[in-house]
Write an enzyme that holds these catalytic residues in place. Sequence first.
Site, PDB file in Angstrom:
ATOM      1  NE  ARG A 236      -3.770  -2.088   2.573  1.00 32.66           N
ATOM      2  CZ  ARG A 236      -3.598  -3.297   3.095  1.00 32.66           C
ATOM      3  NH1 ARG A 236      -2.421  -3.607   3.636  1.00 32.66           N
ATOM      4  NH2 ARG A 236      -4.564  -4.192   3.080  1.00 32.66           N
ATOM      5  CE  LYS A 263      -7.950  -0.935   4.473  1.00 31.97           C
ATOM      6  NZ  LYS A 263      -8.159  -0.998   3.015  1.00 31.97           N
ATOM      7  CG  HIS A 330      -5.013   0.913  -4.692  1.00 27.58           C
ATOM      8  ND1 HIS A 330      -4.514   0.600  -3.452  1.00 27.58           N
ATOM      9  CD2 HIS A 330      -5.993   0.003  -4.930  1.00 27.58           C
ATOM     10  CE1 HIS A 330      -5.162  -0.432  -2.951  1.00 27.58           C
ATOM     11  NE2 HIS A 330      -6.068  -0.819  -3.826  1.00 27.58           N
ATOM     12  NE  ARG A 333      -3.035  -3.505  -1.667  1.00 27.48           N
ATOM     13  CZ  ARG A 333      -2.375  -4.189  -0.745  1.00 27.48           C
ATOM     14  NH1 ARG A 333      -1.053  -4.201  -0.761  1.00 27.48           N
ATOM     15  NH2 ARG A 333      -3.012  -4.859   0.187  1.00 27.48           N
ATOM     16  CG  HIS A 356      -4.886  -8.766   1.379  1.00 22.86           C
ATOM     17  ND1 HIS A 356      -5.281  -9.097   0.098  1.00 22.86           N
ATOM     18  CD2 HIS A 356      -4.899  -7.408   1.434  1.00 22.86           C
ATOM     19  CE1 HIS A 356      -5.529  -7.984  -0.590  1.00 22.86           C
ATOM     20  NE2 HIS A 356      -5.294  -6.960   0.203  1.00 22.86           N
ATOM     21  CE1 TYR A 365      -7.910 -22.806  16.228  1.00 20.44           C
ATOM     22  CE2 TYR A 365      -9.482 -22.430  14.447  1.00 20.44           C
ATOM     23  CZ  TYR A 365      -9.218 -22.672  15.777  1.00 20.44           C
ATOM     24  OH  TYR A 365     -10.249 -22.766  16.665  1.00 20.44           O
TER      25      TYR A 365
END
Length: 396
Positions: A236, A263, A330, A333, A356, A365
């Site tokens: 980002r 973020k 952007h 990305r 992400h 997990y």
Amino acid sequence: MLTDTKLRKSLGKRREKVEILSDAHGLNVRLSAAGAVTFFYRYRWAGKPAQITLGEYPALSLSDARDRRQLFRKWLTEGVDPRQQIKIEKKNKTEALTVDEAYCYWEEYYCRPEGLVGLSSNRKCYEKHIKPALGNVVVDQTDKGNWISVFDTMGRTVMAGEMLSIMKRAFRFCSNRGVISNNPLESLRRSDVGTSPAYQDRKLSDSEIKIIWEELDTLPLPKQIIVRFLLLTGCRTAEIRKARWEWFDLKEKTWTVPAEEYKTGKTIRRALGDVPASMMKSLKELTGSDLVLSKLNSRTRIPQPLNQAQVSEYAQFISNRTGLAHWTLHDMRRTVATRLSELGAPPHVIEKLLGHQMGGVMARYNLHDYIDDQRHWLKVWHDHLEKVVGRPLIKS
């Protein structure tokens, strides 16, 4: 029975002694010797006479006094002493939160404990658009119309929709905690006041990437670093714009964005690859700040991150010089993610490279960061970029 005519004639009329005029069902007025007209309500509680002063006429109208009497009678039928209920009302009014107090309450008891990263940017938007208009107004005294007027002054924009979403979340939290009585925005939708962010599908072609990379050679160093870093890593814009040297382990060729700056509110570690690591090493030798890229504050002369609005214009600046169709930083990305997928990178590795959070059960997990896989696919991507550009990505 009282009438407005009778009350107007009595108002301001001096008399030798106090007089009492009755309406019905306990509502009365007291006519003072000086000519004041005051409503009061008489009733019995626990077998004893009781009395409540309502207010002076004409500040309190006859109609409003009668409405108040009916409310008192309702309370009595429910077994509630009006005197106690009035004390509760006064307490609630005294403790009622203003819009600004409610927003601060949401920040203190929800946003900060949850580690929400957008706290500072949300507050800037709030202070610009909401606080000047309604900040000092008690939330429970506002209605939907008050808020629509504020949003209308912002125009039918994405920001208006964003501010509605933010304020709805703040008021819903406050309402659920019982510090405000109602959420005046609950029924409003984003489409009522603003627009949703447009879905973007722009990705750069190989020929466009080549043009951009070559054009960067002619631009100032900050522009070069930001655009190249975005294209090399898919991060980002804010991550490189606000980056500090302490985030980088140039020996291990990794970089870690701390939770408070990220973020999602989670610490994220990613691979750098040889090319970005080499670029960062060269840049570090030229800087004397804790920030990777910075400018001096004109007032304090203290280094600070580059301005978001200014950085966002870099893409348009390059387009103006090269004639490329409109694109944004952007879009790089999205380009990196798409190209990596086309090159065969597994989805979970692409997600990690983009920073992400994993979805579903994996988010809870599977805490592995796949750093070796990240390194491998970054090298595949950088090898592809070298073929596109037609020369080594780092000048010898």
